[in-house]
Design a protein around this motif. Sequence first.
Motif, PDB file in Angstrom:
ATOM      1  N   TYR A  13       0.894  -1.287  -0.037  1.00 34.68           N
ATOM      2  CA  TYR A  13       0.062  -0.199  -0.035  1.00 34.68           C
ATOM      3  C   TYR A  13       0.781   1.256  -0.048  1.00 34.68           C
ATOM      4  N   GLU A  14       2.125   1.334   0.419  1.00 35.61           N
ATOM      5  CA  GLU A  14       3.051   2.269   0.432  1.00 35.61           C
ATOM      6  C   GLU A  14       3.130   2.666  -1.083  1.00 35.61           C
ATOM      7  N   VAL A  15       3.115   1.900  -2.199  1.00 29.33           N
ATOM      8  CA  VAL A  15       3.306   2.207  -3.371  1.00 29.33           C
ATOM      9  C   VAL A  15       1.977   2.950  -3.823  1.00 29.33           C
ATOM     10  N   CYS A  16       0.807   2.484  -3.467  1.00 33.34           N
ATOM     11  CA  CYS A  16      -0.452   3.355  -3.802  1.00 33.34           C
ATOM     12  C   CYS A  16      -0.478   4.775  -2.907  1.00 33.34           C
ATOM     13  N   ALA A  17      -0.185   4.818  -1.726  1.00 30.76           N
ATOM     14  CA  ALA A  17      -0.016   5.897  -1.086  1.00 30.76           C
ATOM     15  C   ALA A  17       0.572   7.156  -1.572  1.00 30.76           C
ATOM     16  N   ALA A  18       1.553   6.989  -2.414  1.00 29.11           N
ATOM     17  CA  ALA A  18       2.165   7.977  -3.199  1.00 29.11           C
ATOM     18  C   ALA A  18       1.303   8.647  -3.947  1.00 29.11           C
ATOM     19  N   CYS A  19       0.114   8.362  -4.521  1.00 24.78           N
ATOM     20  CA  CYS A  19      -0.868   8.997  -5.359  1.00 24.78           C
ATOM     21  C   CYS A  19      -2.171   9.151  -4.430  1.00 24.78           C
ATOM     22  N   HIS A  20      -2.355   7.961  -3.890  1.00 25.42           N
ATOM     23  CA  HIS A  20      -3.982   7.785  -3.432  1.00 25.42           C
ATOM     24  C   HIS A  20      -3.745   8.417  -1.868  1.00 25.42           C
ATOM     25  N   MET A  21      -2.605   8.889  -1.527  1.00 24.00           N
ATOM     26  CA  MET A  21      -2.582   9.302  -0.266  1.00 24.00           C
ATOM     27  C   MET A  21      -2.480   8.178   0.944  1.00 24.00           C
ATOM     28  N   PRO A  22      -1.936   8.276   1.949  1.00 21.64           N
ATOM     29  CA  PRO A  22      -1.829   7.380   3.016  1.00 21.64           C
ATOM     30  C   PRO A  22      -3.117   6.689   3.605  1.00 21.64           C
ATOM     31  N   GLU A  23      -4.132   7.692   3.579  1.00 21.93           N
ATOM     32  CA  GLU A  23      -5.616   7.286   3.993  1.00 21.93           C
ATOM     33  C   GLU A  23      -6.193   6.723   2.793  1.00 21.93           C
ATOM     34  N   GLY A  24      -5.859   6.638   1.531  1.00 23.35           N
ATOM     35  CA  GLY A  24      -6.678   6.245   0.431  1.00 23.35           C
ATOM     36  C   GLY A  24      -7.792   7.457   0.055  1.00 23.35           C
ATOM     37  N   TRP A  25      -7.711   8.750   0.556  1.00 19.78           N
ATOM     38  CA  TRP A  25      -8.851   9.236   0.184  1.00 19.78           C
ATOM     39  C   TRP A  25      -8.522  10.134  -1.101  1.00 19.78           C
ATOM     40  N   GLY A  26      -7.558   9.997  -1.720  1.00 24.92           N
ATOM     41  CA  GLY A  26      -7.270  10.833  -2.973  1.00 24.92           C
ATOM     42  C   GLY A  26      -7.368  12.181  -2.774  1.00 24.92           C
ATOM     43  N   THR A  27      -7.978  12.872  -3.796  1.00 25.48           N
ATOM     44  CA  THR A  27      -7.720  14.429  -3.599  1.00 25.48           C
ATOM     45  C   THR A  27      -9.125  14.960  -4.044  1.00 25.48           C
ATOM     46  N   VAL A  28      -9.521  16.053  -3.034  1.00 25.24           N
ATOM     47  CA  VAL A  28     -10.798  16.510  -3.182  1.00 25.24           C
ATOM     48  C   VAL A  28     -10.850  17.436  -4.567  1.00 25.24           C
ATOM     49  N   ASP A  29     -10.082  17.807  -5.168  1.00 24.63           N
ATOM     50  CA  ASP A  29     -10.206  18.211  -6.743  1.00 24.63           C
ATOM     51  C   ASP A  29     -10.289  17.143  -7.681  1.00 24.63           C
ATOM     52  N   GLY A  30     -10.428  15.994  -7.440  1.00 28.43           N
ATOM     53  CA  GLY A  30     -10.782  15.074  -8.260  1.00 28.43           C
ATOM     54  C   GLY A  30      -9.814  14.406  -9.114  1.00 28.43           C
ATOM     55  N   GLU A  31      -8.456  15.051  -8.919  1.00 23.15           N
ATOM     56  CA  GLU A  31      -7.492  14.553  -9.814  1.00 23.15           C
ATOM     57  C   GLU A  31      -7.187  12.812  -9.514  1.00 23.15           C
ATOM     58  N   ILE A  32      -7.193  12.581  -8.165  1.00 22.16           N
ATOM     59  CA  ILE A  32      -7.114  11.280  -7.676  1.00 22.16           C
ATOM     60  C   ILE A  32      -8.351  10.686  -7.064  1.00 22.16           C
ATOM     61  N   PRO A  33      -8.777   9.688  -7.346  1.00 27.66           N
ATOM     62  CA  PRO A  33      -9.980   9.047  -6.676  1.00 27.66           C
ATOM     63  C   PRO A  33      -9.832   8.641  -5.331  1.00 27.66           C
ATOM     64  N   GLN A  34     -10.810   8.593  -4.535  1.00 30.77           N
ATOM     65  CA  GLN A  34     -10.734   8.040  -3.261  1.00 30.77           C
ATOM     66  C   GLN A  34     -11.013   6.443  -3.387  1.00 30.77           C
ATOM     67  N   ILE A  35      -9.952   5.674  -2.857  1.00 36.63           N
ATOM     68  CA  ILE A  35     -10.244   4.167  -3.027  1.00 36.63           C
ATOM     69  C   ILE A  35     -10.450   3.497  -1.753  1.00 36.63           C
ATOM     70  N   ALA A  36     -10.265   4.323  -0.596  1.00 34.99           N
ATOM     71  CA  ALA A  36     -10.761   3.708   0.835  1.00 34.99           C
ATOM     72  C   ALA A  36     -12.115   3.322   0.774  1.00 34.99           C
ATOM     73  N   GLY A  37     -12.468   2.075   1.443  1.00 33.71           N
ATOM     74  CA  GLY A  37     -13.763   1.740   1.421  1.00 33.71           C
ATOM     75  C   GLY A  37     -14.495   1.090   0.194  1.00 33.71           C
ATOM     76  N   GLN A  38     -13.496   0.942  -0.992  1.00 31.51           N
ATOM     77  CA  GLN A  38     -14.156   0.464  -2.137  1.00 31.51           C
ATOM     78  C   GLN A  38     -14.295  -0.883  -1.818  1.00 31.51           C
ATOM     79  N   HIS A  39     -15.247  -1.498  -2.780  1.00 33.32           N
ATOM     80  CA  HIS A  39     -15.460  -3.098  -2.453  1.00 33.32           C
ATOM     81  C   HIS A  39     -14.468  -3.769  -3.085  1.00 33.32           C
ATOM     82  N   PRO A  40     -13.698  -4.891  -2.282  1.00 33.75           N
ATOM     83  CA  PRO A  40     -12.596  -5.560  -2.555  1.00 33.75           C
ATOM     84  C   PRO A  40     -12.640  -6.114  -3.970  1.00 33.75           C
ATOM     85  N   ASN A  41     -13.801  -6.736  -4.478  1.00 37.09           N
ATOM     86  CA  ASN A  41     -14.094  -7.478  -5.703  1.00 37.09           C
ATOM     87  C   ASN A  41     -13.755  -6.352  -6.943  1.00 37.09           C
TER      88      ASN A  41
END
Length: 229
Positions: free
Chosen positions: A45-73
Motif C-alpha cells: 500500500y505504500e506504493v498506492c499511497a504515493a498518489c492515493h494518499m496514506p489514507e486512500g482518500w485521493g484528492t478533493v479536486d478529483g485528480e486522484i480518486p478515493q479508494i478507501a472503502g471500495q469493494h474488494p472485488n
Amino acid sequence: MRRMPASLPWILPGLFLAAGGAAGAGELDEALHRQPVAGNAVSNYEVCAACHMPEGWGTVDGEIPQIAGQHPNVIIKQLADIRGGNRDNPGMRLFASKEVIGGPQAIADLAAYIAAMPMTPRTGVGPGSDLQHGAVLYREHCVRCHGEYGEGDDARFYPRIQGQHYRYMLRQFEWIRDGRRRNANPEMVRQIADFSERDMKAVIDFASRLRPSPERVAPSVHYSNPDLP
C-alpha cells in the motif's frame, strides 16, 4: 503526505511495457478466490499511497480518486484489468504490475486492506445547481446497479460511488460515454449514450453528495493511517 518510494521511478522502462500482457482473466479469477492474509498488504500500500494518499482518500479536486472503502472485488477487477491491458491507465500500469506488487495473492491482500480503510469525511462535490434533475436521472439510470445510496455491489463488481469525488466521477463518466474507458460495463455505456452535458453534470453532482454510512467514515479530517506513520 507519504512520498513515492525513491527507487520506483527508475525501474527499467521495459518493465512498464511488459506489465500489461502478463495478467488476464486467469489472474482475476485466481485473486478473487484467494483468502486475504491480514497484515500482508501494508508494504504494497505504500506504493498506492504515493498518489492515493496514506489514507486512500485521493484528492478533493478529483485528480486522484478515493479508494478507501471500495469493494474488494471491484479493486481486484480494476487492478487485473490494468495489468491485463483491458483498462488504459498509464499512470498506474507500472505500479500495479506483478513486478512491483506481486501476484494474485498480493492483489487479494491489497484489495482487502483498501476496502477496510475508513473513508474521508470531506469529498469534492459539484456546484449543486441542478440537483433535482440529477436525482431523477440517478433514479432512472443508476440505482439498479449502483444502489439507492451509491453503495454499489461487491458480488457484481459495481463500484461504491458514495463518497467519491465529483471531478473524478465526471471525468470517468465522460470517458465511458466517449468510449475511452475500455473496461466499462456495456450496460452503463448504453444507459448514458444519449446524456447531454447538462444530464452528465447533474447526475454526477447528485451522486457526489451520496454519503457512506457513518461507520465507514473516518472520525475526522485529521485522521491518519496508523500503518504509515
